[in-house]
Motif scaffolding. Structure first.
Motif, PDB file in Angstrom:
ATOM      1  N   ILE A  89      29.633  46.642  43.146  1.00 24.09           N
ATOM      2  CA  ILE A  89      30.163  47.205  41.896  1.00 24.09           C
ATOM      3  C   ILE A  89      29.118  47.118  40.788  1.00 24.09           C
ATOM      4  CG2 ILE A  89      31.895  46.906  40.084  1.00 24.09           C
ATOM      5  CD1 ILE A  89      33.801  45.889  42.288  1.00 24.09           C
ATOM      6  N   LEU A  90      28.487  45.950  40.655  1.00 23.28           N
ATOM      7  CA  LEU A  90      27.468  45.779  39.622  1.00 23.28           C
ATOM      8  C   LEU A  90      26.253  46.651  39.900  1.00 23.28           C
ATOM      9  CD1 LEU A  90      27.765  41.916  39.210  1.00 23.28           C
ATOM     10  CD2 LEU A  90      28.179  43.610  37.413  1.00 23.28           C
ATOM     11  N   GLY A 105      40.185  50.911  31.590  1.00 21.81           N
ATOM     12  CA  GLY A 105      41.119  51.038  32.708  1.00 21.81           C
ATOM     13  C   GLY A 105      40.702  52.114  33.687  1.00 21.81           C
ATOM     14  N   ASP A 106      39.412  52.382  33.767  1.00 24.01           N
ATOM     15  CA  ASP A 106      38.878  53.458  34.600  1.00 24.01           C
ATOM     16  C   ASP A 106      38.619  52.939  36.016  1.00 24.01           C
ATOM     17  OD1 ASP A 106      37.633  55.660  35.674  1.00 24.01           O
ATOM     18  OD2 ASP A 106      35.792  55.458  34.487  1.00 24.01           O
ATOM     19  N   TRP A 107      39.674  52.830  36.816  1.00 25.75           N
ATOM     20  CA  TRP A 107      39.497  52.291  38.160  1.00 25.75           C
ATOM     21  C   TRP A 107      38.768  53.276  39.070  1.00 25.75           C
ATOM     22  CZ3 TRP A 107      41.639  54.917  42.241  1.00 25.75           C
ATOM     23  CH2 TRP A 107      42.690  55.784  41.973  1.00 25.75           C
ATOM     24  N   GLY A 108      38.743  54.544  38.704  1.00 28.25           N
ATOM     25  CA  GLY A 108      38.013  55.534  39.490  1.00 28.25           C
ATOM     26  C   GLY A 108      36.524  55.233  39.546  1.00 28.25           C
ATOM     27  N   SER A 109      35.963  54.778  38.418  1.00 27.49           N
ATOM     28  CA  SER A 109      34.544  54.411  38.402  1.00 27.49           C
ATOM     29  C   SER A 109      34.288  53.190  39.277  1.00 27.49           C
ATOM     30  CB  SER A 109      34.088  54.131  36.964  1.00 27.49           C
ATOM     31  OG  SER A 109      34.105  55.304  36.190  1.00 27.49           O
ATOM     32  N   VAL A 110      35.201  52.228  39.223  1.00 29.10           N
ATOM     33  CA  VAL A 110      35.064  51.026  40.049  1.00 29.10           C
ATOM     34  C   VAL A 110      35.126  51.402  41.532  1.00 29.10           C
ATOM     35  CG1 VAL A 110      36.039  48.762  40.587  1.00 29.10           C
ATOM     36  CG2 VAL A 110      36.075  49.610  38.229  1.00 29.10           C
ATOM     37  N   LYS A 111      35.981  52.357  41.867  1.00 27.39           N
ATOM     38  CA  LYS A 111      36.165  52.777  43.259  1.00 27.39           C
ATOM     39  C   LYS A 111      34.912  53.443  43.820  1.00 27.39           C
ATOM     40  CE  LYS A 111      38.745  56.355  44.271  1.00 27.39           C
ATOM     41  NZ  LYS A 111      37.886  57.148  45.195  1.00 27.39           N
ATOM     42  N   ALA A 112      34.037  53.907  42.943  1.00 26.83           N
ATOM     43  CA  ALA A 112      32.820  54.586  43.402  1.00 26.83           C
ATOM     44  C   ALA A 112      31.862  53.638  44.112  1.00 26.83           C
ATOM     45  CB  ALA A 112      32.114  55.237  42.217  1.00 26.83           C
ATOM     46  N   ALA A 113      32.031  52.333  43.923  1.00 28.45           N
ATOM     47  CA  ALA A 113      31.159  51.359  44.574  1.00 28.45           C
ATOM     48  C   ALA A 113      31.471  51.270  46.069  1.00 28.45           C
ATOM     49  CB  ALA A 113      31.317  49.987  43.924  1.00 28.45           C
ATOM     50  N   LYS A 114      30.461  51.051  46.868  1.00 29.54           N
ATOM     51  CA  LYS A 114      30.620  50.963  48.310  1.00 29.54           C
ATOM     52  C   LYS A 114      31.533  49.803  48.694  1.00 29.54           C
ATOM     53  CE  LYS A 114      27.926  50.612  52.587  1.00 29.54           C
ATOM     54  NZ  LYS A 114      26.558  50.486  53.172  1.00 29.54           N
ATOM     55  N   ILE A 124      41.426  45.230  40.340  1.00 32.38           N
ATOM     56  CA  ILE A 124      40.347  44.694  39.512  1.00 32.38           C
ATOM     57  C   ILE A 124      40.579  45.035  38.044  1.00 32.38           C
ATOM     58  CG2 ILE A 124      37.900  44.996  38.948  1.00 32.38           C
ATOM     59  CD1 ILE A 124      37.397  45.276  41.978  1.00 32.38           C
ATOM     60  N   VAL A 125      40.867  46.299  37.775  1.00 33.05           N
ATOM     61  CA  VAL A 125      41.090  46.734  36.385  1.00 33.05           C
ATOM     62  C   VAL A 125      42.297  46.030  35.783  1.00 33.05           C
ATOM     63  CG1 VAL A 125      41.769  48.700  34.966  1.00 33.05           C
ATOM     64  CG2 VAL A 125      39.940  48.957  36.648  1.00 33.05           C
ATOM     65  N   LEU A 126      43.371  45.916  36.541  1.00 33.39           N
ATOM     66  CA  LEU A 126      44.592  45.289  36.036  1.00 33.39           C
ATOM     67  C   LEU A 126      44.375  43.808  35.758  1.00 33.39           C
ATOM     68  CD1 LEU A 126      47.621  45.645  35.426  1.00 33.39           C
ATOM     69  CD2 LEU A 126      48.083  45.046  37.811  1.00 33.39           C
ATOM     70  N   ASP A 127      43.699  43.119  36.673  1.00 32.43           N
ATOM     71  CA  ASP A 127      43.507  41.673  36.532  1.00 32.43           C
ATOM     72  C   ASP A 127      42.518  41.308  35.429  1.00 32.43           C
ATOM     73  OD1 ASP A 127      45.250  41.423  38.625  1.00 32.43           O
ATOM     74  OD2 ASP A 127      43.826  40.548  40.045  1.00 32.43           O
TER      75      ASP A 127
END
Length: 230
Positions: A89-90, A105-114, A124-127
């Motif tokens: 993610i980083l 709250g952009d979980w779509g960007s986080v999901k882009a990580a392998k 992740i976004v919620l927590d």
């Protein structure tokens, strides 16, 4: 616990490097983005580190800033997120990108990580959403502090290498660029009475729209975003 290393790069691969600190070699794993920013073999390097100790593992992870290290710590506190996923993610977003994604709250960007699925990204976004303001207010980059430093002095003492030199401030203790602007904007909005979560979301969105904005520009843009609509 090992929290920071300062020494020479002995060798490096795609996902880790060996740092020689006064004759002792430390294997440190980093995100792809961090590895790309690190110096070559034989050059001085300084990294914040996080150490994981288990019955079957003792491993160091390296970060160029306290913001990156803190996001790693928080990301790995989320159920189902290990060090490998956190570094992915980083590596994909960078610490500033993670800050913006979590604050918005952009979980779509986080999901882009392998290796990150939609459910994990949403968790992740919620927590971590409420923790974004505190992390965004942090700053400090070790590679900046190493620029122009005397190699022998760096290897001899981590503290000496990080200490301010006459006429020069230590970048390791001073928020740089975007981090400083975001931190200042968050503080200003807090003083105006906005909640940390609202302020963080507005600053993150403003910084995303204009990554080169200084503190004053971020404040103005964030205030426009926070203004009542209609």
């Amino acid at each position: 616990m090992i929290g920071k290393l300062t020494g020479r790069v002995d060798y490096r691969t795609s996902d880790h490097l060996l740092i020689d600190v006064r004759g002792v070699g430390y294997l440190v794993y980093c995100s792809e983005r961090t590895m790309m920013a690190l110096p070559g073999v034989g050059e001085p390097v300084a990294l914040y580190t996080d150490m994981v100790v288990r019955e079957d593992l003792m491993q160091l992870y390296g970060f160029t800033s306290l913001v990156e290290k803190e996001w790693h710590r928080l990301l790995t506190s989320v159920q189902g997120v290990g060090a490998k996923v956190s570094l992915a993610i980083l590596g994909t977003l960078g610490p500033d990108g993670v800050s913006r994604a979590i604050a918005l709250g952009d979980w779509g960007s986080v999901k882009a990580a392998k290796g990150v699925g939609p459910k994990t990204a949403q968790r992740i976004v919620l927590d971590l959403k409420d923790k974004a303001p505190g992390v965004m207010a942090m700053g400090g980059s070790l590679p900046d502090a190493m620029e122009g430093a005397d190699l022998d002095a760096v290897v001899e003492s981590a503290d000496a290498a990080a200490a301010p030199k006459p006429g020069r401030k230590s970048a390791a203790k001073t928020p740089s660029g975007a981090a400083a602007a975001s931190a200042g904007a968050l503080s200003a909005l807090g003083n105006l009475g906005y909640s940390p979560a609202d302020a963080a979301s507005a600053v993150a969105e403003a910084a995303g729209d204009n990554p080169e904005a200084d503190e004053a520009a971020l404040i103005r843009a964030a205030l426009r975003l926070l203004a009542p609509k209609g």
